[in-house]
Design a protein around this motif. Structure first.
Motif: not given
Ligand SMILES: Cc1cc2nc3c(=O)[nH]c(=O)nc-3n(C[C@H](O)[C@H](O)[C@H](O)COP(=O)(O)O)c2cc1C
Length: 211
Positions: A178-202
């Motif tokens: 997911p870090n290589a993919l680096d997709l964006v996601s939508r959250m509340g209000a104007d917040w977005y997320g990324r699949t490239r993030t230090a918070g990912n875990f398996s």
């Protein structure tokens, strides 16, 4: 933990929208390309988007109606032509994706106005977004206005008939990072997320039940 109870019978529409889009997050973003009945290309993002089955491979998007109760261009085009392409959005494309959400008229093409490169599809007529890490060509499986009485949205199911992926980012024979993919996601209000993030875990699925 302090908890409040919200009763949706009395909650106003904006508050309900704000709450649900904030807590049902992150949502993947489908950047949907379509053609109008007279062949004009359209492109718009939708975060009410999910995969609902691998067999047959099926995705869902839910365009809400315009404020005047009419169908958004995307929903109308899919209903009229029976085809669409879901392009997943990389972080590098987020500004263009956001710009394409402007309420352009049906005679205007977001591809041209925002300057987004398009590539011809193989199994459907609408083009895909050239730089998308993954584009899913879909044929219409089901188009339902919801709810029955006074509909506010369309529930669109599409069968994925072809996919085009960036093989630098999407491995075809192993797990996709997911870090290589680096997709964006939508959250509340104007917040977005990324699949490239230090918070990912398996987290492997349990192999047995341990009390
Ligand atoms: C990230 C993002 C997600 C969105 N998700 C939705 C959605 O799920 N449903 C919806 O009706 N509109 C959604 N919108 C707004 C549409 O993209 C916007 O109304 C657009 O103008 C529709 O274009 P169309 O009329 O060409 O279909 C979203 C906008 C953004 C920026």
């Amino acid at each position: 933990m302090p908890r409040s109870t919200l009763d949706f019978a009395t909650l106003d529409r904006r508050a309900a929208y704000r709450l649900l889009t904030s807590v049902i997050a992150p949502r993947p973003v489908a950047w949907v390309s379509t053609l109008s009945a007279d062949g004009r290309a359209n492109l718009a993002p939708f975060s009410f988007f999910q995969m609902i089955a691998p067999h047959p491979p099926t995705v869902m998007i839910c365009p809400q109606h315009n404020a005047d109760g009419s169908l958004k261009d995307t929903a109308r085009n899919i209903r009229d032509t029976g085809e669409f392409v879901v392009n997943l959005v990389s972080f590098a494309q987020v500004e263009q994706m956001n710009a394409s959400s402007w309420a352009f008229g049906p005679e205007e093409s977001e591809f041209e106005l925002v300057g987004i490169a398009a590539t011809a599809s193989t199994r459907v007529a609408p083009p895909s977004v050239t730089d998308s890490p993954a584009s899913l060509e879909c044929t219409l499986a089901s188009f339902t206005l919801y709810p029955d009485q006074q509909p506010t949205c369309a529930i669109v199911l599409g069968t994925v008939v072809a996919a085009h992926v960036d093989t630098d980012r999407v491995s075809l024979d192993g797990p996709v990072d997911p870090n290589a993919l680096d997709l964006v996601s939508r959250m509340g209000a104007d917040w977005y997320g990324r699949t490239r993030t230090a918070g990912n875990f398996s987290l492997p699925r349990p192999q047995r039940w341990v009390r």
